[in-house]
Write a protein that holds these residues in place. Structure first.
Motif: not given
Length: 365
Positions: A185-211
């Motif tokens: 909900x804030x500007x970012x460069x793709x992932x949260x800095x310092x997180x373990x998020x891998x790119x690409x990743x399986x994202x929750x459906x609500x990342x793209x769709x209005x569930x």
């Protein structure tokens, strides 16, 4: 999640916190609790445990490890427990807005209880094998352009699947959706800095769709028949009964007119050769009689459906699914910073992932 030892100091803290909240309705419970803990913070209890003294100098304070006491981000996005090969103790559906989206995330993770009827829809299920070129997942930088190219490619297949599910009155089991960028909900460069998020990743459906919109009962006369959905992990869930998993038909798309493209079911393989570029009548004629088959799986959704023959049905469907997609957030230095996903992006040759340029553009529907 808190773990409180029942010491006199902890009881004093709980009592003071309760009295603070009762005295002032404007106090946010979390902020009030933090204020009390920080009345006196430090020194460390020792050099090794990571504990510090807090509150009145007698409370010992430590942090539960986020790898197993998971936030919504460390669990659903970073999958920290999987990467560290740990078993989670608890998960909290933070980093998500809306109850429907939270429930769907828990369903995707197979940690939500649903009654038995959820796992055996009367009309049966529709699923498909998604196809994603490796280049869309891995080539180039992880940026807005590559992220939207990846998501849009999947969205077109899902759009086709939604149409076929609507025609056959079947519940669509959504595929896993791959993302290259996180949604925050804030500007970012793709992932949260310092997180373990891998790119690409399986994202929750609500990342793209209005569930919540997908599950909402929109007026049929305006939006056409509703389309039920299930989470991508549905068939892996132990709660899905054997009579559903065992009643399966594979639909193999083939080139219309070829000798091998015969529309007949082979009982031994439980498969059906099916021509590409179908219209509504063909789908209805060949697949509607198979009501006793619980699961119909398409080998692909590419070129599986030409469109509705009835213009009114087409317009209602388009109006419905346009509301199914949400936004990606957020671009820095622009107000607003969100970018709308477009279910019909492929009909706009000059479509680009840009935030709304005018106030009117911020209301696409």
């Amino acid at each position: 999640m808190f773990h409180w030892r029942p010491t006199d100091s902890a009881k004093r803290l709980a009592k003071e916190w309760k009295e603070m909240l009762l005295a002032d309705d404007n106090v946010w419970d979390q902020a009030g609790f933090n204020d009390l803990l920080h009345k006196k913070l430090g020194p460390p209890v020792d050099d090794e445990s990571g504990l510090v003294y807090a509150y009145d100098g007698t409370i010992k304070l430590g942090l539960l490890p986020a790898s197993i006491f998971c936030s919504g981000h460390t669990y659903f996005i970073q999958a920290m427990y999987q990467q560290l090969r740990l078993k989670p103790y608890a998960v909290h559906t933070t980093f998500q807005i809306g109850s429907e989206g939270k429930r769907h995330r828990l369903r995707e993770a197979m940690v939500f209880y649903d009654p038995p009827e959820y796992y055996d829809s009367p009309g049966g299920f529709l699923t498909f094998k998604p196809s994603i070129p490796k280049s869309l997942l891995l080539d180039g930088e992880h940026n807005l352009q590559t992220h939207f190219s990846l998501v849009n490619y999947q969205m077109k297949q899902i759009r086709t699947a939604l149409a076929i599910a609507s025609i056959l009155n079947r519940t669509l089991v959504m595929p896993p959706v791959w993302c290259r960028l996180d949604k925050l909900w804030f500007p970012h460069s793709g992932i949260i800095a310092g997180s373990m998020t891998r790119q690409p990743f399986i994202c929750p459906l609500d990342h793209v769709f209005e569930v919540h919109t997908m599950l909402k009962a929109l007026p049929v006369e305006e939006y056409g028949p509703g389309i039920n959905i299930r989470e991508y992990s549905f068939f892996d869930n132990p709660s899905t009964p054997a009579q559903v998993k065992d009643s399966w038909l594979d639909v193999q798309l083939c080139q219309e007119g070829s000798e091998k493209c015969q529309s007949n079911i082979t009982n031994t393989t439980r498969s059906l050769k099916f021509p590409k570029h179908n219209n509504e009548e063909t789908l209805t004629t060949l697949l509607s009689p198979l009501k006793d088959v619980k699961v119909i799986q398409f080998s692909s959704m590419q070129d599986a459906f030409l469109g509705f023959s009835d213009k009114a049905s087409e317009e209602k469907f388009r109006k419905r699914v346009k509301r199914y997609v949400g936004i990606w957030c957020c671009v820095g230095g622009h107000d607003p910073g969100h970018i709308y996903y477009d279910m019909y992006w492929d009909e706009k040759p000059d479509w680009k992932p840009l935030p709304p340029q005018t106030p009117e553009d911020d209301h696409p529907y």
